[in-house]
Design an enzyme around this catalytic site. Structure first.
Site, PDB file in Angstrom:
ATOM      1  N   ASN A  63      -4.499  -8.841   4.178  1.00 50.02           N
ATOM      2  CA  ASN A  63      -3.619  -7.942   4.930  1.00 50.02           C
ATOM      3  C   ASN A  63      -3.829  -8.110   6.437  1.00 50.02           C
ATOM      4  OD1 ASN A  63      -1.861  -5.926   5.641  1.00 50.02           O
ATOM      5  ND2 ASN A  63      -3.253  -4.255   5.201  1.00 50.02           N
ATOM      6  N   ASP A  86      -0.672  -1.641  -4.185  1.00 46.25           N
ATOM      7  CA  ASP A  86      -2.041  -1.893  -3.749  1.00 46.25           C
ATOM      8  C   ASP A  86      -2.768  -0.553  -3.577  1.00 46.25           C
ATOM      9  OD1 ASP A  86      -4.196  -3.393  -2.842  1.00 46.25           O
ATOM     10  OD2 ASP A  86      -3.498  -3.407  -0.755  1.00 46.25           O
ATOM     11  N   HIS A  87      -3.888  -0.390  -4.225  1.00 44.82           N
ATOM     12  CA  HIS A  87      -4.683   0.835  -4.147  1.00 44.82           C
ATOM     13  C   HIS A  87      -3.889   2.099  -4.488  1.00 44.82           C
ATOM     14  CE1 HIS A  87      -8.366  -0.998  -2.630  1.00 44.82           C
ATOM     15  NE2 HIS A  87      -7.600  -1.756  -1.892  1.00 44.82           N
ATOM     16  N   ASN A 126      -6.893 -10.731  -1.765  1.00 44.77           N
ATOM     17  CA  ASN A 126      -5.993  -9.854  -1.002  1.00 44.77           C
ATOM     18  C   ASN A 126      -6.145 -10.081   0.494  1.00 44.77           C
ATOM     19  OD1 ASN A 126      -5.675  -8.823  -3.555  1.00 44.77           O
ATOM     20  ND2 ASN A 126      -5.985  -6.698  -2.973  1.00 44.77           N
ATOM     21  N   SER A 164       0.854  -1.195   0.000  1.00 46.75           N
ATOM     22  CA  SER A 164       0.000   0.000   0.000  1.00 46.75           C
ATOM     23  C   SER A 164       0.887   1.242   0.000  1.00 46.75           C
ATOM     24  CB  SER A 164      -0.897   0.007   1.238  1.00 46.75           C
ATOM     25  OG  SER A 164      -0.103   0.208   2.403  1.00 46.75           O
ATOM     26  N   GLY A 187     -10.218  -7.416   0.659  1.00 45.80           N
ATOM     27  CA  GLY A 187     -10.827  -7.621   1.982  1.00 45.80           C
ATOM     28  C   GLY A 187     -10.962  -9.092   2.321  1.00 45.80           C
ATOM     29  N   GLY A 188      -9.913  -9.865   2.057  1.00 45.52           N
ATOM     30  CA  GLY A 188      -9.964 -11.320   2.271  1.00 45.52           C
ATOM     31  C   GLY A 188     -10.039 -11.734   3.738  1.00 45.52           C
TER      32      GLY A 188
HETATM   33  P1  13P Z   1      -7.875  -7.181   4.491  1.00 41.43           P
HETATM   34  O1  13P Z   1      -7.062  -6.272   5.333  1.00 41.43           O
HETATM   35  O2  13P Z   1      -9.300  -7.197   4.875  1.00 41.43           O
HETATM   36  O3  13P Z   1      -7.289  -8.562   4.442  1.00 41.43           O
HETATM   37  O4  13P Z   1      -7.875  -6.611   3.007  1.00 41.43           O
HETATM   38  C1  13P Z   1      -6.673  -6.505   2.310  1.00 41.43           C
HETATM   39  C2  13P Z   1      -6.870  -5.869   0.988  1.00 41.43           C
HETATM   40  O5  13P Z   1      -7.893  -5.985   0.366  1.00 41.43           O
HETATM   41  C3  13P Z   1      -5.731  -5.109   0.438  1.00 41.43           C
HETATM   42  O6  13P Z   1      -6.024  -4.528  -0.776  1.00 41.43           O
END
Ligand code: 13P
Length: 282
Positions: free
Chosen positions: A231, A84-85, A229, A49, A208-209
């Site tokens: 995190n 990422d993003h 993804n 990120s 948002g895994g």
């Molecule tokens: P989480 O933090 O919910 O695992 O999401 C990670 C994500 O989607 C990074 O782009």
């Protein structure tokens, strides 16, 4: 081996499994993910990120760390360094110029026309450099670095328009997932996911895994998700392990021991995730 995400994600789409995207936070995180992925013989995407890039030192530092570890640890699996993003065209260009092999341009907070304009500029810059580009449509809610706000689900029409107008390599349609922990049970729109996957030739990405129940992850993969993804999940298991270690040993002060006390927690969680994602081993 440093690669973009095109081939690994297309293989995953064609063969119904998912490639893990693990966000990295520092040198140790990167090392643990690379070592475990090498042991499991899976392709891996290191997501970074803008917040993590700033924390680590900058785009070049991230690339130098990853390249150094690949060489010193003799990593042979395909590895992508992925922004990422990415919040702007400049951020994506900086990442590409520094040696990232893949970028996500997240212009999803803009109306579709503007999202398309911005995304297309990134694709044009990335194309002849062989860098893969992911884009988001709808809006994935939750809190993470620069991402705020509530979710707004993607539609099939918007996904088709974004793909046809830009030529992106993968797409992250917001379909009910959020970043960070869920308050309540996630409610993913599998029907739209399935139809988007059938209508578009490119792989689908699930953000948002963390906190999505296993049966929903399996269903998402069945519906065509090829990249997931993660995190918060690794941060959670790491910090629990470190907290326990510090409580047990009040005298420890060696940072290598403190940070390293979370290594096993990260590595064993990665193994569980890879089994759940059915990630094909090389
Ligand atoms: P989480 O933090 O919910 O695992 O999401 C990670 C994500 O989607 C990074 O782009």
């Amino acid at each position: 081996m440093l690669v973009n995400t095109k081939q690994m994600l297309q293989d995953a789409k064609n063969n119904h499994y998912a490639i893990p995207h693990f966000n990295i936070n520092n040198l140790e995180w990167t090392k643990y993910i690379l070592e475990k992925s090498e042991e499991l013989k899976i392709p891996v995407i290191l997501g970074v990120s803008e917040g993590a890039i700033k924390y680590i030192g900058g785009y070049h530092t991230v690339v130098a760390i990853v390249k150094g570890l690949i060489e010193d640890l003799k990593i042979t699996i395909p590895v992508a360094i992925h922004l990422d993003h990415g919040s702007s065209i400049d951020s994506c260009k900086n990442a590409i110029d520094a040696g990232f092999t893949s970028v996500m341009i997240d212009a999803s907070k803009h109306p579709l026309d503007e999202n398309i304009n911005i995304t297309k500029k990134v694709v044009d810059y990335a194309k002849d450099k062989n860098i893969s580009v992911e884009a988001e449509v709808g809006h994935i809610g939750g809190s993470e670095d620069n991402i705020t706000g509530t979710s707004l689900n993607a539609t099939l029409e918007d996904c088709i328009t974004l793909y046809n107008s830009t030529g992106i390599d993968s797409i992250a349609p917001a379909l009910g997932s959020v970043h960070g922990f869920y308050h309540g049970t996630p409610n993913l729109d599998f029907a739209t996911m399935k139809i988007i996957n059938e209508k578009l030739p490119i792989p689908l990405v699930l953000h948002g895994g963390t906190g999505i129940p296993n049966y929903d992850i399996e269903k998402a993969i069945e519906c065509g998700i090829a990249k997931i993804n993660i995190n918060t999940d690794l941060q959670d298991v790491w910090s629990k392990a470190v907290r326990e270690f510090l409580i047990k040993d009040e005298k420890v002060y060696d940072p290598r021991k403190v940070i390293g006390s979370g290594e096993e927690a990260i590595k064993s969680r990665i193994e569980e995730i890879v089994i759940l994602f059915k990630t094909k081993r090389g």
